[in-house]
Design an enzyme around this catalytic site. Structure first.
Site, PDB file in Angstrom:
ATOM      1  N   LYS A 197       3.260  -6.742  -2.280  1.00  0.00           N
ATOM      2  CA  LYS A 197       2.986  -5.818  -3.396  1.00  0.00           C
ATOM      3  C   LYS A 197       4.136  -5.823  -4.410  1.00  0.00           C
ATOM      4  O   LYS A 197       3.921  -5.928  -5.613  1.00  0.00           O
ATOM      5  CB  LYS A 197       2.779  -4.384  -2.870  1.00  0.00           C
ATOM      6  N   ARG A 257      -1.891   5.822  -0.536  1.00  0.00           N
ATOM      7  CA  ARG A 257      -1.861   5.319   0.845  1.00  0.00           C
ATOM      8  C   ARG A 257      -2.666   6.155   1.801  1.00  0.00           C
ATOM      9  O   ARG A 257      -2.682   5.875   3.000  1.00  0.00           O
ATOM     10  CB  ARG A 257      -0.436   5.350   1.391  1.00  0.00           C
ATOM     11  N   ARG A 309      13.252 -10.224   4.946  1.00  0.00           N
ATOM     12  CA  ARG A 309      13.399  -9.759   3.562  1.00  0.00           C
ATOM     13  C   ARG A 309      14.813  -9.241   3.289  1.00  0.00           C
ATOM     14  O   ARG A 309      15.432  -8.600   4.122  1.00  0.00           O
ATOM     15  CB  ARG A 309      12.408  -8.633   3.254  1.00  0.00           C
ATOM     16  N   ARG A 357      16.808  -3.837   3.907  1.00  0.00           N
ATOM     17  CA  ARG A 357      16.357  -2.448   3.759  1.00  0.00           C
ATOM     18  C   ARG A 357      16.474  -1.727   5.099  1.00  0.00           C
ATOM     19  O   ARG A 357      16.233  -2.327   6.138  1.00  0.00           O
ATOM     20  CB  ARG A 357      14.888  -2.463   3.302  1.00  0.00           C
ATOM     21  N   ARG A 392       5.640   1.507  10.761  1.00  0.00           N
ATOM     22  CA  ARG A 392       5.060   1.343   9.419  1.00  0.00           C
ATOM     23  C   ARG A 392       3.700   0.653   9.500  1.00  0.00           C
ATOM     24  O   ARG A 392       2.760   1.031   8.786  1.00  0.00           O
ATOM     25  CB  ARG A 392       6.009   0.524   8.534  1.00  0.00           C
TER      26      ARG A 392
HETATM   27  P1  AP5 Z   1       7.307  -7.637  -0.675  1.00  0.00           P
HETATM   28  O1  AP5 Z   1       6.759  -8.120  -1.969  1.00  0.00           O
HETATM   29  O2  AP5 Z   1       8.600  -6.916  -0.678  1.00  0.00           O
HETATM   30  O3  AP5 Z   1       6.186  -6.825   0.136  1.00  0.00           O
HETATM   31  P2  AP5 Z   1       5.604  -5.358  -0.070  1.00  0.00           P
HETATM   32  O4  AP5 Z   1       4.128  -5.447   0.066  1.00  0.00           O
HETATM   33  O5  AP5 Z   1       6.152  -4.758  -1.313  1.00  0.00           O
HETATM   34  O6  AP5 Z   1       6.161  -4.668   1.232  1.00  0.00           O
HETATM   35  P3  AP5 Z   1       6.926  -3.269   1.446  1.00  0.00           P
HETATM   36  O7  AP5 Z   1       7.647  -3.369   2.736  1.00  0.00           O
HETATM   37  O8  AP5 Z   1       7.706  -2.904   0.219  1.00  0.00           O
HETATM   38  O9  AP5 Z   1       5.740  -2.316   1.612  1.00  0.00           O
HETATM   39  P4  AP5 Z   1       5.800  -0.946   2.284  1.00  0.00           P
HETATM   40  O10 AP5 Z   1       4.488  -0.452   1.899  1.00  0.00           O
HETATM   41  O11 AP5 Z   1       6.075  -0.953   3.725  1.00  0.00           O
HETATM   42  O12 AP5 Z   1       7.118  -0.258   1.660  1.00  0.00           O
HETATM   43  P5  AP5 Z   1       7.333   0.716   0.411  1.00  0.00           P
HETATM   44  O13 AP5 Z   1       8.639   0.419  -0.174  1.00  0.00           O
HETATM   45  O14 AP5 Z   1       6.156   0.711  -0.445  1.00  0.00           O
HETATM   46  O15 AP5 Z   1       7.414  -8.937   0.276  1.00  0.00           O
HETATM   47  C1  AP5 Z   1       7.934  -8.857   1.597  1.00  0.00           C
HETATM   48  C2  AP5 Z   1       8.678 -10.161   1.934  1.00  0.00           C
HETATM   49  O16 AP5 Z   1       7.758 -11.240   1.970  1.00  0.00           O
HETATM   50  C3  AP5 Z   1       9.753 -10.553   0.902  1.00  0.00           C
HETATM   51  O17 AP5 Z   1      10.874 -11.077   1.565  1.00  0.00           O
HETATM   52  C4  AP5 Z   1       9.065 -11.612   0.035  1.00  0.00           C
HETATM   53  O18 AP5 Z   1       9.996 -12.544  -0.487  1.00  0.00           O
HETATM   54  C5  AP5 Z   1       8.106 -12.250   1.032  1.00  0.00           C
HETATM   55  N1  AP5 Z   1       6.866 -12.691   0.374  1.00  0.00           N
HETATM   56  C6  AP5 Z   1       6.147 -12.015  -0.577  1.00  0.00           C
HETATM   57  N2  AP5 Z   1       5.061 -12.721  -0.942  1.00  0.00           N
HETATM   58  C7  AP5 Z   1       5.083 -13.870  -0.198  1.00  0.00           C
HETATM   59  C8  AP5 Z   1       4.205 -15.020  -0.121  1.00  0.00           C
HETATM   60  N3  AP5 Z   1       3.085 -15.121  -0.874  1.00  0.00           N
HETATM   61  N4  AP5 Z   1       4.518 -15.990   0.766  1.00  0.00           N
HETATM   62  C9  AP5 Z   1       5.644 -15.903   1.559  1.00  0.00           C
HETATM   63  N5  AP5 Z   1       6.505 -14.850   1.497  1.00  0.00           N
HETATM   64  C10 AP5 Z   1       6.226 -13.838   0.649  1.00  0.00           C
HETATM   65  O19 AP5 Z   1       7.427   2.128   1.152  1.00  0.00           O
HETATM   66  C11 AP5 Z   1       8.522   2.430   1.979  1.00  0.00           C
HETATM   67  C12 AP5 Z   1       8.372   3.810   2.578  1.00  0.00           C
HETATM   68  O20 AP5 Z   1       8.315   4.801   1.527  1.00  0.00           O
HETATM   69  C13 AP5 Z   1       7.087   4.049   3.395  1.00  0.00           C
HETATM   70  O21 AP5 Z   1       7.240   3.628   4.729  1.00  0.00           O
HETATM   71  C14 AP5 Z   1       6.949   5.580   3.272  1.00  0.00           C
HETATM   72  O22 AP5 Z   1       7.853   6.244   4.139  1.00  0.00           O
HETATM   73  C15 AP5 Z   1       7.406   5.840   1.842  1.00  0.00           C
HETATM   74  N6  AP5 Z   1       6.276   5.769   0.894  1.00  0.00           N
HETATM   75  C16 AP5 Z   1       6.095   4.845  -0.081  1.00  0.00           C
HETATM   76  N7  AP5 Z   1       4.946   5.072  -0.744  1.00  0.00           N
HETATM   77  C17 AP5 Z   1       4.375   6.161  -0.158  1.00  0.00           C
HETATM   78  C18 AP5 Z   1       3.168   6.868  -0.373  1.00  0.00           C
HETATM   79  N8  AP5 Z   1       2.286   6.500  -1.317  1.00  0.00           N
HETATM   80  N9  AP5 Z   1       2.912   7.946   0.418  1.00  0.00           N
HETATM   81  C19 AP5 Z   1       3.782   8.351   1.359  1.00  0.00           C
HETATM   82  N10 AP5 Z   1       4.944   7.706   1.643  1.00  0.00           N
HETATM   83  C20 AP5 Z   1       5.233   6.618   0.885  1.00  0.00           C
HETATM   84 MG    MG Z   2       7.423  -3.127  -1.775  1.00  0.00          MG
END
Ligand code: AP5
Ligand code: MG
Ligand code: ZN
Length: 214
Positions: free
Chosen positions: A13, A87, A126, A159, A170
Site C-alpha cells: 500500500k 480497516r 522492510r 519499524r 497484525r
Molecule cells: P509496503 O509498501 O510498506 O507495504 P504496506 O502495505 O504499506 O504495509 P504496512 O506494513 O505499512 O501495512 P500495515 O497495514 O500493517 O501498517 P500501517 O502503517 O498502515 O511494503 C512492504 C515491504 O514489501 C517493503 O519492504 C517493500 O519494499 C516491499 N514490497 C512492496 N511491494 C512489493 C512488490 N510488488 N514486490 C516485492 N516487494 C514489495 O499501520 C500500522 C499500525 O497503525 C496498525 O497496525 C494499527 O495499529 C495502526 N493503524 C493504521 N491505520 C489504522 C486504521 N485505519 N485503524 C486503526 N489502526 C490503524
Molecule cells: Mg504502509
C-alpha cells in the site's frame, strides 16, 4: 477519482501510494504514517495510538475516523488515496458519512492481493527512512548505502511493529477486521482486485489504469 487502497500488512500500500503521489500528483492519506508522526511529535494522539500499534492491534475507530476527518478538511479539491483506512466496517461507514458531508466520494476501493507466504518476508525485510518515510527492503529494494536514505540522507531503520510476534498479531487483526471490507465495497460496486504479488512497476501500471478510470 478518490481511491481506497487496502490489503494485508506488507501488501504494498505504501509503496504504491508513493508512486501515485509522485507520478499522478494525488494526495496520500496513510493512517499508519499519521499515527507514526503523532508518536514522533509526542502528541496526545500519539500517546493514545502507540500502545495499540506496538501490539499490532487497531487504534480505536472513533480516534481514527476523527483524525482522517481533520485531514480531509484541509484537502481542498485534490484527489486523494486512502492508504490503510478504512480497516473496519465502522470506519468504512464513518468514512462514507464524512465524505457525504463534504460532497465527496470514493470512486474505487482497490484491494492488493498478496499470498500470505509472501507477506512475512516483505515485512521482516522492510526498512524505512526515519526522516521522509521512504520504504526499502533489505533484499528486493536496498538503499544504495546501507542505513542511509537515497532520497534525503536520513537514517534507514526497521519499524517497531515489524518484529515476528507483532507481525503475527497484525495479520490476524487484518484477517478478522479488514478482509471482510471486500464484501462491503463489492456491494457498493466499487471493488477492484489487483495482483499485488507481481513486480512493483507492474502493480503500479495496473493501479494507474484503474485510477485513471480505465
Ligand atoms: P509496503 O509498501 O510498506 O507495504 P504496506 O502495505 O504499506 O504495509 P504496512 O506494513 O505499512 O501495512 P500495515 O497495514 O500493517 O501498517 P500501517 O502503517 O498502515 O511494503 C512492504 C515491504 O514489501 C517493503 O519492504 C517493500 O519494499 C516491499 N514490497 C512492496 N511491494 C512489493 C512488490 N510488488 N514486490 C516485492 N516487494 C514489495 O499501520 C500500522 C499500525 O497503525 C496498525 O497496525 C494499527 O495499529 C495502526 N493503524 C493504521 N491505520 C489504522 C486504521 N485505519 N485503524 C486503526 N489502526 C490503524
Ligand atoms: Mg504502509
Ligand atoms: Zn528519507
Amino acid at each position: 477519482m478518490n481511491i481506497v487502497l487496502f490489503g494485508a500488512p506488507g501488501a504494498g500500500k505504501g509503496t504504491q501510494s508513493a508512486l501515485i503521489v509522485e507520478k499522478l500528483g494525488m494526495v496520500q492519506i496513510s493512517t499508519g504514517d499519521l499515527f507514526r508522526a503523532a508518536i514522533k511529535n509526542k502528541t496526545e494522539l500519539g500517546k493514545q495510538a502507540q500502545a495499540f500499534m506496538d501490539k499490532g492491534e487497531l487504534v480505536p475507530d472513533s480516534v481514527t475516523i476523527q483524525m482522517v476527518d481533520e485531514v480531509l478538511v484541509n484537502l481542498k479539491s485534490k484527489s486523494f488515496i486512502l492508504d490503510g483506512f478504512p480497516r473496519t466496517q465502522a470506519q468504512a461507514e464513518g468514512l462514507g458519512k464524512i465524505l457525504k458531508q463534504r460532497g465527496l466520494e470514493i470512486g474505487k476501493a482497490i484491494f492488493l492481493e498478496v499470498p500470505k507466504e509472501e507477506l512475512l518476508g516483505r515485512l521482516t525485510g522492510r526498512r524505512v527512512c526515519k526522516a521522509c518515510g521512504a520504504v526499502y527492503h533489505v533484499q528486493t529494494k536496498p538503499a544504495k548505502v546501507d542505513g542511509v536514505c537515497d532520497n534525503c540522507g536520513g537514517e534507514v531503520v526497521q519499524r517497531n511493529d515489524d518484529k515476528v510476534d507483532v507481525i503475527a498479531t497484525r495479520l490476524k487483526t487484518y484477517e478478522d477486521n479488514t478482509l471482510p471490507l471486500r464484501s462491503y465495497y463489492k456491494e457498493q460496486g466499487k471493488y477492484v482486485e489487483l495482483n499485488g504479488a507481481q513486480d512493483s512497476d507492474k502493480v503500479f501500471s495496473a493501479l494507474k489504469t484503474v485510477v485513471q478510470g480505465g
